[in-house]
Design a protein around this motif. Structure first.
Motif, short mmCIF file in Angstrom:
data_model
loop_
_atom_site.label_atom_id
_atom_site.label_comp_id
_atom_site.label_asym_id
_atom_site.label_seq_id
_atom_site.Cartn_x
_atom_site.Cartn_y
_atom_site.Cartn_z
N LEU A 132 0.83 -1.21 0.00
CA LEU A 132 0.00 0.00 0.00
C LEU A 132 0.86 1.26 0.00
N ASP A 133 1.98 1.24 0.72
CA ASP A 133 2.91 2.37 0.70
C ASP A 133 3.47 2.59 -0.70
N SER A 134 3.80 1.51 -1.39
CA SER A 134 4.30 1.60 -2.77
C SER A 134 3.24 2.17 -3.70
N LEU A 135 2.01 1.75 -3.51
CA LEU A 135 0.92 2.26 -4.33
C LEU A 135 0.71 3.75 -4.07
N ASP A 136 0.75 4.16 -2.81
CA ASP A 136 0.63 5.58 -2.47
C ASP A 136 1.74 6.39 -3.12
N GLN A 137 2.96 5.87 -3.08
CA GLN A 137 4.10 6.57 -3.68
C GLN A 137 3.94 6.68 -5.19
N ALA A 138 3.45 5.64 -5.83
CA ALA A 138 3.22 5.67 -7.27
C ALA A 138 2.21 6.75 -7.63
N VAL A 139 1.14 6.86 -6.84
CA VAL A 139 0.13 7.88 -7.09
C VAL A 139 0.73 9.27 -6.90
N LYS A 140 1.53 9.46 -5.85
CA LYS A 140 2.18 10.76 -5.62
C LYS A 140 3.12 11.11 -6.76
N ASN A 141 3.89 10.13 -7.23
CA ASN A 141 4.82 10.39 -8.33
C ASN A 141 4.11 10.84 -9.59
N VAL A 142 3.01 10.20 -9.90
CA VAL A 142 2.26 10.57 -11.10
C VAL A 142 1.64 11.95 -10.93
N SER A 143 1.05 12.22 -9.79
CA SER A 143 0.40 13.51 -9.59
C SER A 143 1.42 14.64 -9.53
N GLN A 144 2.61 14.39 -9.00
CA GLN A 144 3.65 15.42 -8.97
C GLN A 144 4.19 15.70 -10.36
N SER A 145 4.22 14.71 -11.21
CA SER A 145 4.75 14.91 -12.56
C SER A 145 3.85 15.80 -13.39
N THR A 146 2.59 15.94 -12.98
CA THR A 146 1.67 16.81 -13.72
C THR A 146 1.45 18.15 -13.05
N GLU A 147 2.13 18.41 -11.93
CA GLU A 147 1.97 19.68 -11.23
C GLU A 147 2.55 20.85 -12.02
N HIS A 148 3.71 20.65 -12.60
CA HIS A 148 4.40 21.72 -13.32
C HIS A 148 4.40 21.40 -14.81
N PRO A 149 3.84 22.30 -15.59
CA PRO A 149 3.82 22.06 -17.03
C PRO A 149 5.24 21.97 -17.59
N VAL A 150 5.41 21.10 -18.55
CA VAL A 150 6.70 20.92 -19.18
C VAL A 150 6.52 21.02 -20.69
N GLY A 151 7.42 21.70 -21.36
CA GLY A 151 7.35 21.76 -22.82
C GLY A 151 7.21 23.18 -23.31
N SER A 152 7.09 23.30 -24.62
CA SER A 152 6.98 24.61 -25.27
C SER A 152 5.54 25.07 -25.32
N VAL A 153 5.38 26.38 -25.25
CA VAL A 153 4.05 26.97 -25.41
C VAL A 153 4.11 27.84 -26.66
N ARG A 154 3.18 27.63 -27.58
CA ARG A 154 3.13 28.41 -28.81
C ARG A 154 1.83 29.21 -28.81
N ILE A 155 1.96 30.47 -29.13
CA ILE A 155 0.82 31.37 -29.14
C ILE A 155 0.72 32.01 -30.51
N SER A 156 -0.45 32.03 -31.07
CA SER A 156 -0.68 32.70 -32.35
C SER A 156 -1.44 34.00 -32.06
N VAL A 157 -0.83 35.11 -32.48
CA VAL A 157 -1.47 36.42 -32.31
C VAL A 157 -1.31 37.21 -33.60
N SER A 158 -2.10 38.24 -33.74
CA SER A 158 -2.00 39.09 -34.93
C SER A 158 -0.74 39.94 -34.85
N ASN A 159 -0.31 40.52 -35.98
CA ASN A 159 0.89 41.34 -36.03
C ASN A 159 0.78 42.58 -35.14
N THR A 160 -0.41 43.13 -35.00
CA THR A 160 -0.54 44.35 -34.21
C THR A 160 -0.32 44.08 -32.72
N ILE A 161 -0.70 42.91 -32.26
CA ILE A 161 -0.49 42.56 -30.85
C ILE A 161 0.96 42.09 -30.65
#
Length: 105
Positions: free
Chosen positions: A75-104
């Protein structure tokens, strides 16, 4: 693995640690009767008595000591696995691309 089996194991491990079905019921926010049923079902499934019961206390039987240690570790191992997965999604990772018009931009 059935969800009832996991629920029964959680009730068992908590009861062994807290020493009281009522304390487990309060912690898990279920009734004491549900805790008793969970543990009785687990005992029936395993074919062994897990607790020595009196009106005032419970204690692990000789047969259940090793089972408790293994169940707690699992059960401790299962709890740790759940924590590991939930922590990996706490902080976004990767590139962010935004499309805006030339005036902005």
């Amino acid at each position: 693995m059935q969800t009832d089996y996991l629920k029964n194991l959680v009730s068992f491990v908590q009861a062994a640690q807290l020493g009281s079905f009522t304390a487990v019921a309060n912690k898990l926010e279920i009734t004491a009767a549900a805790v008793t049923k969970n543990i009785s079902t687990l005992e029936k499934t395993l074919g062994v008595r897990l607790f020595n019961r009196t009106t005032r206390s419970i204690s692990l039987t000789a047969e259940s000591l090793g089972f408790f240690e293994q169940s707690k570790t699992a059960l401790d191992s299962l709890d740790q696995a759940v924590k590991n997965v939930s922590q990996s999604t706490e902080h976004p990772v990767g590139s962010v691309r935004i499309s805006v018009s030339n005036t902005i931009g």
